[in-house]
Write an enzyme that holds these catalytic residues in place. Structure first.
Site, mmCIF file in Angstrom:
data_model
loop_
_atom_site.group_PDB
_atom_site.id
_atom_site.type_symbol
_atom_site.label_atom_id
_atom_site.label_comp_id
_atom_site.label_asym_id
_atom_site.label_seq_id
_atom_site.Cartn_x
_atom_site.Cartn_y
_atom_site.Cartn_z
ATOM 1 N N GLY A 326 -5.150 7.845 30.089
ATOM 2 C CA GLY A 326 -6.601 7.826 30.263
ATOM 3 C C GLY A 326 -7.097 6.421 30.558
ATOM 4 C CB SER A 327 -10.360 4.850 29.913
ATOM 5 O OG SER A 327 -11.084 5.819 30.651
ATOM 6 C CB THR A 328 -5.573 3.027 27.211
ATOM 7 O OG1 THR A 328 -4.591 3.976 27.637
ATOM 8 C CG2 THR A 328 -6.389 3.625 26.072
ATOM 9 C CG PHE A 329 -3.135 3.155 33.608
ATOM 10 C CD1 PHE A 329 -1.809 2.923 33.290
ATOM 11 C CD2 PHE A 329 -3.504 3.085 34.946
ATOM 12 C CE1 PHE A 329 -0.872 2.628 34.267
ATOM 13 C CE2 PHE A 329 -2.575 2.791 35.936
ATOM 14 C CZ PHE A 329 -1.246 2.569 35.588
#
Length: 647
Positions: A326-329
């Site tokens: 998700g947005s941790t990437f």
């Protein structure tokens, strides 16, 4: 009729010749026999004496004590305990049923064990001992020992068995041992004879399995005198074996136990890593299980209860589980664009809530859009459209290359079961595995950690450590073996412009410390301990155009297994990075709601080395945090750790 003298002389001559021939043959036979007896008695006497001795004296193996496992501070995580059992020799018992009847009046006998013993007696020689009762108490052993004169053939015995004093807290890390099975033997080309000893325990999973040879040790031997049918008459001498190696881990027991308690019954995982040297301080997966159940062979009912649980307590999610990040990437996408010279930190992108790409609409999580955003704002508020635009310009090749530098798609060499490599997708991967060409929509999906990309919580912690330090930190879990330190791998510079890293770090800082940051509600207010982080939410289902038109169904209104995964990564303190944390809550919904509060609490526990003061939390949360801390204290095993469990 009388023979004439000439005939008598001829007859006498023939008889004499025959007698001489027969006598000569007998003499030759007796001479050969004498020579053979002389050879056997004199020349080969030592050889036959050895054969006779071997027929009378047997060599038996003595199982060694298994090496023990400790945390970084010397707390015992796996130890050996005396195991008391009762054995019976059917030949010496005479009336076996009568002896077992008298024995049952002294201690409680398990019907299952008695049935197994009866089966073993049928297929074993009557002079071999059979276990009647296993893992009995000291009091029960004492009662049997006192009454042995009335129990012919019964012997109380003391051996060693594995015990895990912290039970579920280290089940997924240390693993467990169990009786050697035919399957275990089939996997070994030349199995150690130790493994053929009845009830011998071997490492099955986790550290116990991966370091089995080191932990097992070397067998001792004893010489015993046996009679013609193989029964032991007496022990002549013995040579003790070599105890297995003691292993000390980098894990901190108190932090690990706290993390397990904080995760509770969620289907979740958490990693805490020292981002300065790669030491793994916590590797937690929830829910967990008691590894002691497996030591003597788990019951069918207990095993079914574990396998039927939809939260998968047997899975080591922290290293085996792979999830869309998700947005941790998004930090990876940002660094790929900055490193390629395509993006500038202050350059803005217009976010109307979606982006049209190849006649397909890619949505932002915020339906109304974020308006004009730069890099820090895009990270702070997790704007999807900003990263879609970057990805279209930078391309998948540079994104994949940058992800690899941060450990995505890499399988780290740790002595744990099933360490996953995840997936860092490339054009070649899709062509070879999926048999299709890479398309621009694939790049757009990857830019926000969706699509094909998969990461484990361990990889997310490594990624965060490298973001915090700018070095290729490598995780390790074994601190020392038999007191000999295992060195950390040197962490070299990643070769990324420090200014680019600082821009990404600034955005992560605002995620937790800016009022509009997605994790502002889970911030640390202690100035010297503030953290930088990033929330993430990964979809596990497709949202149709019709659903978007009528309004996307809230996670709370969906079945548990169709809700989004919640993720959060962070490092702290921001100005002097010491630890990195990654938390994944399966089907937890939003990262800011489910994962960030857990990560914040674990971070504070790690930085303070114990329960943090309430002053480190926002004022509005302190009452709730105080109640939570009290509940967690009741769950922690620290008060039950005796002096015996420490070294």
């Amino acid at each position: 009729m009388r023979k004439n003298p000439q005939e008598n002389a001829e007859t006498h001559a023939r008889v004499t010749r025959r007698a001489l021939l027969l006598g000569g043959a007998q003499l030759a036979f007796m001479g050969g026999l004498g020579l053979r007896m002389r050879q056997l008695q004199l020349n080969q006497a030592d050889q036959f004496r050895l054969l006779a001795e071997e027929n009378r004296i047997n060599i038996r193996l003595i199982p060694p004590a298994r090496g023990e496992v400790f945390d970084r501070n010397g707390v015992v995580l796996a130890r050996n305990e005396p195991a008391y059992r009762i054995t019976l020799v059917p030949e010496d018992a005479g009336d076996v049923d009568a002896v077992i009847g008298r024995l049952s009046s002294l201690i409680e006998l398990d019907p299952g064990e008695l049935e197994a013993a009866a089966t073993e007696m049928e297929r074993s020689p009557p002079f071999l001992p059979v276990t009647i009762a296993d893992r009995i108490s000291w009091d029960e052993l004492s009662r049997v020992a006192v009454n042995t004169p009335a129990l012919p053939g019964v012997t109380p015995e003391v051996g060693l068995s594995r015990f895990y004093p912290l039970r579920g807290d280290f089940a997924h890390v240390v693993g467990y041992v169990g009786p050697v099975s035919d399957y275990d033997l089939s996997k070994i080309e030349n199995p150690d004879q130790l493994l053929r000893i009845p009830r011998f325990q071997i490492g099955k999973v986790g550290l116990e399995g991966k370091l089995e040879t080191s932990l097992r040790g070397k067998a001792g031997t004893k010489r015993v005198e046996v009679n013609a049918v193989g029964r032991i008459m007496r022990e002549l001498d013995r040579r003790e074996g070599q105890q297995g190696d003691d292993v000390q881990l980098t894990i901190d027991q108190s932090l690990q136990s706290y993390t397990q308690a904080r995760l509770g019954e969620e289907s979740a995982a958490a990693i805490v890593m020292d981002c300065r040297n790669g030491d793994l301080l916590t590797i937690a997966s929830a829910p967990t299980f008691d590894p002691n159940l497996f030591v003597e062979g788990i019951s069918v009912a207990d095993y079914r209860a574990l396998t039927d649980n939809d939260h998968r307590p047997l899975a080591a999610k922290s290293v085996q589980g792979t999830y869309p990040p998700g947005s941790t990437f998004k930090m990876i996408t940002a660094l790929a664009a900055l490193d390629a010279g395509i993006a500038h930190p202050e350059q803005t992108v217009w976010c109307p809530g979606h982006l049209e790409v190849s006649n397909r609409r890619f949505h932002c999580w915020k339906r109304a859009g974020h308006g004009h955003v730069n890099l820090a704002q895009a990270l702070r508020e997790s704007c999807d459209v900003y990263f879609y635009e970057l990805a279209l310009e930078v391309g998948i090749d540079k994104i994949s290359s940058m992800a690899a530098r941060f450990g995505i798609g890499q399988r780290f060499d740790l002595p744990l079961s099933g360490v996953a490599s995840g997936l860092n997708p490339t054009r070649n991967w899709k062509n070879q595995v999926r048999g299709a060409d890479w398309v621009v929509g694939d790049t757009v999906n990857v830019s926000i950690g969706q699509g094909f990309v998969l990461t484990s919580p361990l990889q997310l912690a490594v990624m965060t450590s490298r973001l915090a330090t700018g070095r290729d930190v490598v995780p390790r879990i074994v601190k020392s073996i038999n007191g000999k330190d295992m060195p950390s791998a040197p962490a070299e510079r990643l070769g990324i412009n420090e200014a680019f890293l600082n821009e990404v770090r600034r955005g992560m800082y605002e995620v937790s410390n800016h009022r509009r940051g997605t994790a502002y509600g889970s911030r640390i207010i202690e100035d010297g301990l503030r953290m930088a982080g990033k929330t993430g939410t990964s979809q596990v289902r497709n949202i149709t155009a019709a659903e978007r038109a009528r309004g996307v169904t809230r996670n709370e209104d969906l079945p548990w297994n169709r809700r989004d995964h919640a993720l959060y990564v962070n490092y702290a303190p921001y100005d002097d990075p010491q630890i990195a944390v990654a938390v994944v809550v399966e089907h937890g919904g939003g990262g800011s709601k489910a994962a960030a509060p857990i990560a914040r609490d674990i971070t504070l526990q790690a930085l303070y080395g114990g329960q943090p003061p309430l002053a480190a939390y926002p004022a509005k949360d302190r009452k709730r945090i105080e109640e939570q801390q009290e509940e967690l204290r009741e769950l922690l095993p620290g008060r039950n750790i005796t002096r015996r469990d420490r070294v």
